[in-house]
Structures are given as C-alpha cells and as structure tokens.
Design an enzyme around this catalytic site. Structure first.
Site, PDB file in Angstrom:
ATOM      1  CE  LYS A 199     -28.427 -39.251 -56.575  1.00  0.00           C
ATOM      2  NZ  LYS A 199     -28.794 -37.868 -56.720  1.00  0.00           N
ATOM      3  N   GLY A 248     -21.805 -36.317 -59.995  1.00  0.00           N
ATOM      4  CA  GLY A 248     -20.769 -37.331 -59.514  1.00  0.00           C
ATOM      5  C   GLY A 248     -20.166 -37.022 -58.039  1.00  0.00           C
ATOM      6  NE  ARG A 376     -32.471 -31.216 -64.539  1.00  0.00           N
ATOM      7  CZ  ARG A 376     -31.439 -32.081 -65.369  1.00  0.00           C
ATOM      8  NH1 ARG A 376     -31.751 -32.204 -66.577  1.00  0.00           N
ATOM      9  NH2 ARG A 376     -30.728 -32.699 -64.755  1.00  0.00           N
TER      10      ARG A 376
END
Length: 806
Positions: A199, A248, A376
């Site tokens: 990220k 999460g 994907r």
C-alpha cells in the site's frame, strides 16, 4: 431441489466432450492423496459416479479444432490474432472456478481443475475436463501449494494458469515460477503485483503518476513517536492501516491523540499475525466515504481502457456484500476523471490484464483518492460484464494469448444498471458470524442468462479524444429486458466447510436503469431459499428494499447508520402462519391422494375408523428456547378441508380452510379467502442430540412466504422424550461435543488428566473463528475422541470427563 438446471446449462456450454478412458474405481475409493485424476463424461453427477464403477471403456465424441478464436467480440485495433491456449488450469475452487470453466468451454479450451480432499465432489471438479487432487483441506496444504499446482500443469499439459481471485491470484512469486516453467500466468506481470501489493509503495507510484492519494504518511520509518507526529500533522480522525493488509485486518480508526498509541500497537499486532509484517501507514480518515472502484484492462501492446466504475460501499466487517455498476449519482465529468486516473494508474506500473483501481470517494466534498489496486479479476466483475455486454474472462484469455484489447475505449458500451448480491453462509444478526454445514435444501431463481446479454459495441471513432471517450452517462434509453445470472459453486447437499470463504453464490441482475435492476434483484432474492446453514438472504432483501438504498444514498457506514431498519424486531409468528405450519405437519403424515376412484381408502384419512372426524393438536414454537409453545388444533371436516384453532391468549379460529401438499415442500392453502402457496422445509435434529428444550434438538420447520420472508419454527418433543432426554443429558453433562462442524486446533488434555470446572479442554476453529470448549465439571478425563488437525462433525463427542463424586 434446485430449480436452476446448472448441469444442463453447463452441458449446453460444452462445444465438445473429449475422449477419456474411464478407470474401474469408485468416487469414494479414489486415492485422492495421490492426486488421482478424475475422468468423466461431463453430463451429470449421477452419470459420472455410475461410469466410474464400471469396466474401462472409451467415450468418443465429435472432435474439435485444437485452437479457437474469440467470436463474441470484434477487435478493431489489429487484424492479426493469435490463437487461444489448448488447455488451461484453474488454480481455484467454487463459483470462480466454474465461471472460468464456462468461458473456456465456450471457446473450445480444455480445462483442468485442482481440488482439496474435501472438494472432491464439488461442482468445479465435475465441470472441468480433468481434475487432480492436490492435498488436504487446509489451503496451505492444497490451493496455496505452488509446487503441486505446477506439477499438475506438467502432468496435464496445461499451457496457462488462471488464478481466479484469492489464494495465489496476487502472488508475484507464483507468477514468476510459472514463467520459469514456460507456463503463462493469466494475470499481470509479477512486477505490477509487487508494486501494487504494498500500500505504501503503490501510493508513492500513484502520486508520481498524478493520481490523487489520501493525505498521509506512507514511509518506512515505523517509530511510534514519528507515526504519532505524522498523525498530529494530518489531523484527526486518522486511519492506521497495514501496508500489506486486506479484509479489514490491521486497520484501526483513531479519533483523538489519546487513542493513537494503543490503536497503533493493536493494528501492528494484528498485521503481523495476519500478514507476517507489522508495518503500517497513517492516513486521513474520510468520515462519510464511498468505495468506488474502476475496472481497467490493459494488453501487452500498451493499450489500456476503463470498463467503467462500480460502487461497493455497502460492507460488513470491511468486506463487500453488494455491488452495483455504474456508481449512482456520478456526473459524466466525474466518471471521466475517475476512469482517466484509473487508466493512468495501470499504465504507471505497465499493467497487463484485468485489474481494479479502488478509490475512496468523499461524499461531503465529492473528491476521490486512490486506495489500492487489486491485480486480479474481482468477485464483483459480473456487474461490469452486464453493463458492457462483455465476457471479462474471455478478454483475459485474449490478452494472455498476446492479442490486443478487443475494443477501444470509445467502443465500450455503458448500458443500463446492474447489481450483484453475495449470498453468504453467515448470521447477520450475530455480527455476520460465518456459518458452516450442509446445504440441506437449495431452491434458487431460474437464471435468464449464463453470460451477460450481448450489447452492440459502439462504432470506432478515431477523432474522439481520450477524455470524450470516457465522459459518458449510462444509456438508459435503449430497451433492456431485465436479466439475471446466478454464479454458484455449490449444489444442494454440498457442505459449506470451515476451511474456505463462506460465499455460496452471487446473484447478478441487469435492468434498463437502477430502479428496474433493483426490482429484479428483489424478485430474485424472494425466490432464493436455503436450509441447512444461516444465510444473509433475508438481510439482503431488507437492504434492497431500504428507502435510503433505493435512493442511492450509499456509504461504507450504511449498515451501522440504518441498523434499526435493516434489523427490525423479529415479530411473533402470526396465527395464519402457525395454522399453515400445523397443516403441513398433518398433511405430510395423512396426504390426500388425487384419484378418480372414490373408496373409503382414498376419501378417508388414516386412523379414522373410530369416527367421522379426525382431530389433532400440534404444539409449535418460535426458534427460541425461551419461547412458549402454542397449541394448534386441527379438525378435518372433509377431504382437504379443516377447521383450525390457534390457542393464543385469545384463541383464533379459521373455518373451512382448504389445504393440500402440492409437493413434499409446497403447501397450498386458502385461509380467510386468501389463496397462497408457501414453501415449508423440515429439518430434523442430529440423531446424536438427546431431546431437550433447546431448539437445535427439535424438528425445525423453515417457512418461506410467497414474498420470500423466512420464518423458522420448532416442534417441541413430547413430554416422555423430554424426560428421557434429561436423563441422558444428566448422565453425559461431562461430555464435551462439537457445537458445529469444526477443525480441531488443539487438544489440551489427555486420558487420565485431572481438570477443573471451566478449564480449557479443546480449541476448535470454524470459518477462521476460534472456539474454546471448557470443562463443565471437575474430574478426570476418561476418553478423548479427537486429535489436532482433525475435522469433526457437529454433535461429535470430543472429550469425556468422569465427574468427581460429591
């Protein structure tokens, strides 16, 4: 029964049945541990089993050409086309494996399935041309074993691997190992997976490419004081998020400086446990966000397009539950900006294949920020297919074969509106806790389509600028008949296990506009009936009928904000419902046969020789151990007609009620002049459960109204069985039983060990949730009926303790 004829539909998709030698072996006798290949005729499960117990024989069907080209779409970017692969392996399971197999069959491509031992009879195994066992149930020993999958590629001759989603779909090392073996990975290059997998790195790349990112700290220095200082600069609330996270995990929202340090430590611990990396990033937390993502596609020639956006805002536990395309309420300018930024993101990492660029959209400012890129095919890709008329798996195969994108940006349609509802085995009223068990009964709406209905592509326009080609509003003027697809990987009788994601199916609908698509979704959900596991179908019905959702007022906090409307108080069963349930019980035991011959044997129900009136009282209660049973009295006044009294505090009587069983699960009644047909499914308790006042030890009746509302009732056992059951429970209260199908994580005792009341004895895991069973009495362990790593069924005795004599 399943009203959708999946096997027949699947058979229609097959352009050929290939030549196989059928070995003399049974399914149950197959040595799955050695990766034995299934050979099959691909007709029905029954024919497969029947063929496999016979003598070896050859099945010869018409041959097909070795290489196939896509015919459903026309490419205007290049006239030179490379053929598809002859054979591909699908490194996945469930509905996505079935989805890939359907497209491969359409194109004449042979398919190879892999499966774990518990998936030996799964739909994807039966639908593929070949299937190989790759290990035990745990993913780490089967679907995540790169070496086993590559070995199957060698043995089967598969030229390419489609990873589906999850498992190895975003594993750069897997893509690299396939390349080393000369096998094509149907996905992006490993470099793109690496760049987008972090990220922090991905956001740095996006910032350099001009893609807006949420203000925050994405650096490598993980000093707690530095992270605290960065949070102070950003301003609260902030979001702490694992850099390699997902689902999460490793995510915490912090609203004040005093909460930061504790939240940071908690997020880092969870991140380390879930992903093996404790590094986090800190970002500004958007308080009223929407989750909007853009489907992008790129080829090896440098072409990249947007296939428009999807809204996935309604989530539970930070996971999607319903998706739609296009996102409601976006202007053409905003859609163009989102698409342009998503394409820029794909080009920044030299992307190839299908990918999804996810954005956080601020409802208050209408600004959007890059969140992450999924390298994907997404679970929710069918809604994009429905509004474009395309087959995205076919596009994946085209690009992986080295062909250019089939359409230019200006040619891609944007017609109507689509929804996808994910059907999960979970209990929404218990914080959406996953469930497991057999699909005892499955009745689904009948799909109108297997693939997206075709939509004509737009004419190629060389003069159209890139910005103009994506500055679009959905076409809602073209007549579009409502359509529905059902993407599922399980049939009635299948086991929803504890090892994998609990998604049963995806219900996908398309309509002329959002209103008509939502109507189609509600109708389909009304017809979807499941017994055996808890599901979210009733919750999805409430969601699809919620006023705020109908108005498109979506945000990621939607469920919390509208919790009271989505989870109304469960009403006491009506007198009409209890009367219908009692009729079902009586009629299934004394059915009235239709015959032209009138004799006492056909006109009189059984046990009526002592008089002309048949009477019976049946006790029924809600599916709640604390609820009191209600007595329902039935009196047969003529064949198929009854007087009924429901003994509420103020009794309610229905006279002249006509009723008959149309099928073992369908009851037709006329009560107070209203004729209805309802579905009632009986679920008997496990034979190992002694009778008690707990409803899971009673016969349960699952009643589905004409509108799809499900009510579960229970029939309490008679007093003599309760008495016997209490004796059994008293004598076995020292026995610990599995509360659900589970994996034994740890057995903390051995025979001869002394235990105290409340002491942990066995640790179970079901759907990634651990349950600790504790001793209910003090004593000595005299029997252990399970072992670590073993799969145990519901009700199985795991440990018995000989209680101390008082």
């Amino acid at each position: 029964m399943i009203t959708t004829n999946r096997v027949a539909a699947s058979s229609l998709l097959r352009s050929s049945t290939h030549v196989y030698s059928i070995p003399r072996t049974s399914v149950l006798g197959t040595d799955v541990s050695n990766g034995t290949k299934y050979a099959r005729t691909l007709q029905t499960k029954a024919s497969v089993v029947g063929a496999m117990v016979c003598q070896p024989r050859m099945l010869v069907e018409p041959t097909v050409s070795r290489r196939r080209f896509a015919t459903a779409i026309q490419n205007t970017l290049s006239s030179e086309r490379k053929p598809h692969f002859d054979k591909i392996l699908i490194a996945n399971r469930g509905e996505i494996a079935c989805r890939v197999i359907r497209t491969a069959k359409k194109l004449g491509i042979k398919t190879v399935a892999v499966y774990s031992e518990v998936d030996a009879n799964s739909l994807h195994v039966l639908e593929a041309d070949e299937a190989y066992c790759i290990g035990p149930a745990p993913s780490a020993e089967s679907y995540l074993r790169m070496d086993k999958i590559i070995d199957v590629c060698r043995r089967s001759g598969a030229q390419a691997v489609h990873p589906g989603y999850g498992f190895l779909s975003e594993n750069a090392k897997f893509a690299e190992r396939l390349a080393e073996e000369g096998i094509v990975f149907i996905g992006p290059p490993s470099s793109a997976i690496v760049s987008m997998g972090s990220k922090s790195e991905s956001k740095n790349i996006m910032s350099a490419a001009g893609v807006p990112c949420v203000p925050g700290y994405h650096g490598t220095n993980q000093d707690a004081d530095l992270l605290f200082a960065e949070a102070e600069k950003i301003g609260y609330p902030v979001l702490i998020k694992a850099i390699h996270g997902g689902g999460g995990k490793g995510m915490r929202v912090v609203f004040s400086a005093s909460q930061f340090k504790d939240a940071l430590a908690s997020a880092q611990r969870e991140s380390l446990k879930s992903f093996g990396d404790a590094d986090v990033l800190v970002e500004k937390y958007i308080e009223r966000p929407r989750h909007i993502e853009v489907q992008v596609f790129a080829d090896t020639l440098g072409n990249a397009v947007s296939l428009w956006e999807r809204d996935c805002s309604v989530q539970r536990r930070n996971q999607k539950i319903i998706e739609e395309a296009p996102a409601p309420g976006l202007s053409p300018d905003l859609r163009a900006d989102l698409s342009a930024k998503a394409v820029a993101a794909a080009k920044a990492v030299n992307y190839v294949g299908a990918g999804t660029v996810e954005f956080i959209f601020d409802n208050d400012t209408e600004k959007f920020y890059f969140m992450e890129m999924n390298t994907r095919l997404q679970v929710e890709h069918p809604v994009t297919e429905m509004i474009t008329g395309l087959d995205l798996v076919e596009w994946q195969l085209e690009v992986a074969a080295g062909n250019p994108l089939p359409l230019s940006q200006a040619q891609i349609p944007l017609v109507g509106h689509a929804f996808e509802a994910r059907i999960y085995a979970e209990n929404p009223r218990n914080d959406f806790l996953p469930d497991s068990g057999p699909l005892l009964y499955l009745d689904t709406p009948k799909p109108t389509h297997i693939f997206a209905p075709p939509i004509p592509s737009l004419p190629h326009n060389n003069s159209c600028s890139e910005l103009d080609s994506v500055k679009r509003s959905p076409d809602t003027s073209t007549h579009v008949a409502p359509s529905m697809r059902l993407e599922q990987g399980f049939a009635q009788g299948a086991q929803i296990g504890v090892f994998y994601d609990p998604m049963i199916a995806k219900l996908v609908v398309h309509g002329r506009d959002r209103t008509s698509a939502l109507c189609a979704l509600r109708r389909a959900l009304e017809e979807y009936k499941v017994v055996g596991v808890s599901t979210n179908v009733e919750f999805l019905r409430m969601l699809a009928g919620n006023g705020a959702f109908i108005n498109g007022e979506v945000e990621t906090g939607f469920i919390k904000k509208h919790y009271g409307d989505l989870f109304p108080t469960i009403e006491t069963p009506s007198a009409e419902l209890l009367a219908q349930a009692a009729l079902f019980v009586a009629l299934r035991e004394h059915s009235i046969e239709s015959t032209s011959l009138s004799t006492p044997w056909t006109t009189l129900t059984s046990r009526r020789f002592g008089g002309d009136i048949y009477e019976r009282t049946i006790s029924i209660q809600p599916d709640d151990a604390s609820a009191d049973p209600t007595r329902v009295s039935l009196k047969s006044i003529s064949p198929g007609r009854f007087d009924i009294t429901v003994h509420f505090t103020t009794p309610k009587t229905f006279t002249g009620v006509s009723a008959r069983l149309i099928s073992p699960t369908t009851l037709s009644t006329t009560v107070n002049g209203a004729s209805t047909e309802i579905t009632i499914v009986s679920q008997r308790p496990p034979s190992s459960y002694p009778a008690s006042r707990a409803t899971n030890t009673m016969e349960r009746l699952h009643v589905f109204s004409a509108s799809g509302t499900k009510t579960t009732l229970a029939i309490p056992p008679p007093a003599y069985l309760l008495s016997l059951g209490q004796d059994v429970l008293a004598s076995s209260k020292s026995a610990l039983r599995a509360p659900m199908p589970s994996l034994v994580v740890e057995v903390k005792v051995s025979i001869g060990d002394r235990v105290e009341k409340g002491q942990p004895v066995v640790v179970l895991e079901s759907m990634k949730t651990e349950t600790v069973l504790r001793a209910e009495v003090a004593g000595v362990v005299d029997a252990v009926g399970c072992a670590k790593g073993e799969m145990v069924e519901e009700g199985r005795e795991l440990v018995n303790i000989k209680e101390d004599e008082s």
